[in-house]
Design a protein around this motif. Structure first.
Motif, PDB file in Angstrom:
ATOM      1  N   GLN A  93       0.844  -1.213   0.000  1.00 15.92           N
ATOM      2  CA  GLN A  93       0.000   0.000   0.000  1.00 15.92           C
ATOM      3  C   GLN A  93       0.876   1.260   0.000  1.00 15.92           C
ATOM      4  OE1 GLN A  93      -3.199   0.452  -0.134  1.00 15.92           O
ATOM      5  NE2 GLN A  93      -3.666   2.427   0.788  1.00 15.92           N
ATOM      6  N   ILE A  94       1.837   1.249   0.936  1.00 17.42           N
ATOM      7  CA  ILE A  94       2.695   2.433   1.062  1.00 17.42           C
ATOM      8  C   ILE A  94       3.585   2.582  -0.163  1.00 17.42           C
ATOM      9  CG2 ILE A  94       4.860   1.701   2.204  1.00 17.42           C
ATOM     10  CD1 ILE A  94       4.009   3.877   4.355  1.00 17.42           C
ATOM     11  N   MET A  95       3.949   1.460  -0.772  1.00 18.12           N
ATOM     12  CA  MET A  95       4.762   1.523  -1.988  1.00 18.12           C
ATOM     13  C   MET A  95       3.965   2.153  -3.128  1.00 18.12           C
ATOM     14  SD  MET A  95       6.953  -1.950  -2.022  1.00 18.12           S
ATOM     15  CE  MET A  95       7.300  -1.944  -3.773  1.00 18.12           C
ATOM     16  N   ARG A  96       2.692   1.773  -3.196  1.00 11.17           N
ATOM     17  CA  ARG A  96       1.823   2.347  -4.236  1.00 11.17           C
ATOM     18  C   ARG A  96       1.713   3.859  -4.065  1.00 11.17           C
ATOM     19  NH1 ARG A  96      -1.911  -1.670  -3.956  1.00 11.17           N
ATOM     20  NH2 ARG A  96      -3.286  -0.433  -2.651  1.00 11.17           N
ATOM     21  N   LEU A  97       1.477   4.254  -2.799  1.00  4.51           N
ATOM     22  CA  LEU A  97       1.334   5.684  -2.512  1.00  4.51           C
ATOM     23  C   LEU A  97       2.615   6.428  -2.857  1.00  4.51           C
ATOM     24  CD1 LEU A  97      -0.542   5.492   0.909  1.00  4.51           C
ATOM     25  CD2 LEU A  97      -1.495   6.233  -1.267  1.00  4.51           C
ATOM     26  N   ASP A  98       3.758   5.820  -2.472  1.00  4.13           N
ATOM     27  CA  ASP A  98       5.043   6.453  -2.763  1.00  4.13           C
ATOM     28  C   ASP A  98       5.225   6.641  -4.261  1.00  4.13           C
ATOM     29  OD1 ASP A  98       5.975   6.953  -0.262  1.00  4.13           O
ATOM     30  OD2 ASP A  98       6.961   5.018  -0.024  1.00  4.13           O
ATOM     31  N   ASN A  99       4.913   5.596  -5.000  1.00  2.00           N
ATOM     32  CA  ASN A  99       5.066   5.662  -6.457  1.00  2.00           C
ATOM     33  C   ASN A  99       4.198   6.750  -7.053  1.00  2.00           C
ATOM     34  OD1 ASN A  99       6.933   3.659  -6.567  1.00  2.00           O
ATOM     35  ND2 ASN A  99       5.465   2.029  -6.989  1.00  2.00           N
ATOM     36  N   MET A 100       2.968   6.817  -6.550  1.00  2.00           N
ATOM     37  CA  MET A 100       2.047   7.808  -7.093  1.00  2.00           C
ATOM     38  C   MET A 100       2.525   9.226  -6.785  1.00  2.00           C
ATOM     39  SD  MET A 100      -1.941   8.386  -6.482  1.00  2.00           S
ATOM     40  CE  MET A 100      -2.614   9.938  -7.044  1.00  2.00           C
ATOM     41  N   LEU A 101       2.964   9.421  -5.536  1.00  2.00           N
ATOM     42  CA  LEU A 101       3.433  10.749  -5.155  1.00  2.00           C
ATOM     43  C   LEU A 101       4.655  11.144  -5.980  1.00  2.00           C
ATOM     44  CD1 LEU A 101       2.993  10.537  -1.296  1.00  2.00           C
ATOM     45  CD2 LEU A 101       1.683  11.939  -2.871  1.00  2.00           C
ATOM     46  N   LEU A 102       5.469  10.158  -6.275  1.00  2.00           N
ATOM     47  CA  LEU A 102       6.653  10.409  -7.093  1.00  2.00           C
ATOM     48  C   LEU A 102       6.240  10.773  -8.520  1.00  2.00           C
ATOM     49  CD1 LEU A 102       9.624  10.196  -6.237  1.00  2.00           C
ATOM     50  CD2 LEU A 102       9.728   8.042  -7.471  1.00  2.00           C
ATOM     51  N   ALA A 103       5.278  10.008  -9.043  1.00  2.00           N
ATOM     52  CA  ALA A 103       4.828  10.244 -10.416  1.00  2.00           C
ATOM     53  C   ALA A 103       4.160  11.601 -10.565  1.00  2.00           C
ATOM     54  CB  ALA A 103       3.866   9.133 -10.842  1.00  2.00           C
ATOM     55  N   GLU A 104       3.458  12.009  -9.515  1.00  2.00           N
ATOM     56  CA  GLU A 104       2.746  13.281  -9.585  1.00  2.00           C
ATOM     57  C   GLU A 104       3.663  14.455  -9.275  1.00  2.00           C
ATOM     58  OE1 GLU A 104      -0.198  13.910 -10.654  1.00  2.00           O
ATOM     59  OE2 GLU A 104      -0.809  11.843 -10.932  1.00  2.00           O
ATOM     60  N   GLY A 105       4.889  14.160  -8.865  1.00  2.00           N
ATOM     61  CA  GLY A 105       5.830  15.237  -8.587  1.00  2.00           C
ATOM     62  C   GLY A 105       5.657  15.851  -7.210  1.00  2.00           C
ATOM     63  N   VAL A 106       4.941  15.142  -6.333  1.00  2.00           N
ATOM     64  CA  VAL A 106       4.767  15.663  -4.970  1.00  2.00           C
ATOM     65  C   VAL A 106       6.011  15.338  -4.150  1.00  2.00           C
ATOM     66  CG1 VAL A 106       3.414  15.542  -2.865  1.00  2.00           C
ATOM     67  CG2 VAL A 106       2.274  15.483  -5.065  1.00  2.00           C
ATOM     68  N   SER A 107       6.416  14.076  -4.207  1.00  2.00           N
ATOM     69  CA  SER A 107       7.684  13.735  -3.576  1.00  2.00           C
ATOM     70  C   SER A 107       8.749  13.736  -4.668  1.00  2.00           C
ATOM     71  CB  SER A 107       7.584  12.369  -2.909  1.00  2.00           C
ATOM     72  OG  SER A 107       7.234  11.387  -3.848  1.00  2.00           O
ATOM     73  N   GLY A 108       9.981  13.475  -4.309  1.00  2.66           N
ATOM     74  CA  GLY A 108      11.055  13.443  -5.288  1.00  2.66           C
ATOM     75  C   GLY A 108      11.539  14.833  -5.638  1.00  2.66           C
ATOM     76  N   PRO A 109      12.321  14.941  -6.730  1.00  2.00           N
ATOM     77  CA  PRO A 109      12.932  16.228  -7.075  1.00  2.00           C
ATOM     78  C   PRO A 109      11.890  17.288  -7.424  1.00  2.00           C
ATOM     79  CG  PRO A 109      13.224  14.645  -8.850  1.00  2.00           C
ATOM     80  CD  PRO A 109      12.657  13.887  -7.686  1.00  2.00           C
TER      81      PRO A 109
END
Length: 343
Positions: A102-118
């Motif tokens: 679940q948390i991996m999915r959320l992380d991936n999504m946040l990364l894809a949306e540009g919320v987390s990450g660079p």
DNA sequence: ACCTATGATTGCAC
DNA sequence: GTGCAATCATAGGT
């Protein structure tokens, strides 16, 4: 651990409990009068239990007294033994936590949306792509785009500040608990493993809070996105002139109504719309024409005549002979019309 | 309020 | 990537 081994060596001293300087005159009196080891241990345990009901100062004094008590090492080692046994049963319960999907999915999504990450790329790139696909006037899409970006940046900022807060709180709390346990390990047997386990429990709790944060951030992004898409869905009919230009091209190329990229660009320029809108229009037109040729017959005839007349005018102006209106070799069925434009 | 027209989106096949 | 087909959602007419 060294505490425990030290305590084990003191286990032999069970007999010397007569002078219990634990600060309770009553118990001291009792111990002195009874003089029995069993009774003494009972008393000490009772005193330990009573600590929780006392004021902090009193408890500190009592704790100090207990720490200095001769029997402490012996009792401590007994507790250690008991603990050792119970830890064995706890060990079975203890499971190493696998990475939560679940948390991996959320992380991936946040990364894809540009919320987390660079900071750059990601979300803004997605917004740019969405805005590019949106069509409409360039000003409109750029306004929507910047609006989307601003909102996403806001979400991003909130997310990061909250995450930082949680991480700080987590480390503070962990430190606090660890200090507390270290402090307590002087009076009760606490192995490093237990401390480790406690830390793991705290981290799990905080990561579940973090997951909630991630979840709500994802929801916010989804809502923002859907609003953005909804805004894109708001359409306006093309103006009459634009529709006319497009229809003219369509019916004059009925045998092959697939404008090239250059033709699309030219049509887009003529109509004041984007190339993708031209593509959409032709896609819609082709399928709707094919589905119901009868319905479009009148329109087809109209444009065929229009094209013919225009061509005639052009040719007349150029002092040339008649011009072919519609070369129709095996594409979409041509409408039936008479040379004078009537059905 | 309902219906039709129409621009946009989505999923699929090639 | 492009086009087709189905579908969505809104504009505009009655």
């Amino acid at each position: 651990m060294d505490d425990q081994t030290r305590m084990m060596t003191g286990l032999t001293g069970l007999g010397g409990l007569q002078q219990a300087d634990v600060g309770d005159p009553d118990s001291v009196r009792k111990q002195q009068s009874l003089g029995q080891p069993q009774q003494d241990i009972g008393d000490i345990l009772q005193q330990i239990m009573a600590i929780t009901d006392e004021s902090l100062d009193e408890a500190q004094a009592r704790k100090h007294a207990l720490n200095c008590h001769r029997m402490k090492p012996a009792l401590f080692s007994v507790l250690c033994e008991i603990k050792e046994k119970t830890v064995l049963s706890i060990r079975g319960v203890q499971e190493e936590d696998p990475p939560d999907p679940q948390i991996m999915r959320l992380d991936n999504m946040l990364l894809a949306e540009g919320v987390s990450g660079p900071e750059k790329g990601g979300g803004s790139a997605a917004a740019a792509a969405a805005a590019a696909a949106a069509g409409g006037s360039p000003t409109d899409s750029s306004i929507e785009h910047s609006d989307y970006r601003a909102k996403l940046a806001q979400i991003r900022q909130i997310y990061h500040s909250e995450l930082e807060k949680y991480e700080q709180a987590c480390s503070e709390f962990t430190n606090h608990v660890m200090n507390l346990l270290r402090e307590q390990s002087r009076t009760r047997p606490i192995s490093p493993k237990e401390i480790e386990r406690m830390v793991a429990i705290i981290h799990r709790k905080f990561s579940s809070i973090q997951m909630q944060l991630k979840q709500s951030t994802c929801e916010a992004v989804m809502i923002l996105r859907s609003r953005f898409l909804d805004a894109r869905r708001k359409r306006r009919n093309f103006n009459k002139q634009a529709t006319e230009v497009l229809n003219e091209y369509f019916y004059s190329h009925l045998s092959n109504p697939y404008p090239s990229e250059e033709a699309k660009e030219e049509l887009a320029k003529k109509c004041g719309i984007t190339v993708s809108q031209v593509s959409n229009w032709f896609g819609n037109k082709r399928i709707r024409y094919k589905k119901n040729i009868g319905k479009f017959q009148e329109e087809a005839n109209l444009y065929a005549v229009k094209t013919a007349v225009d061509a005639a005018n052009v040719s007349a102006q150029a002092s040339q002979a008649n011009s072919p209106a519609t070369p129709n070799s095996g594409g979409y069925p041509a409408p039936c019309y008479t040379p004078d434009g009537r059905l």
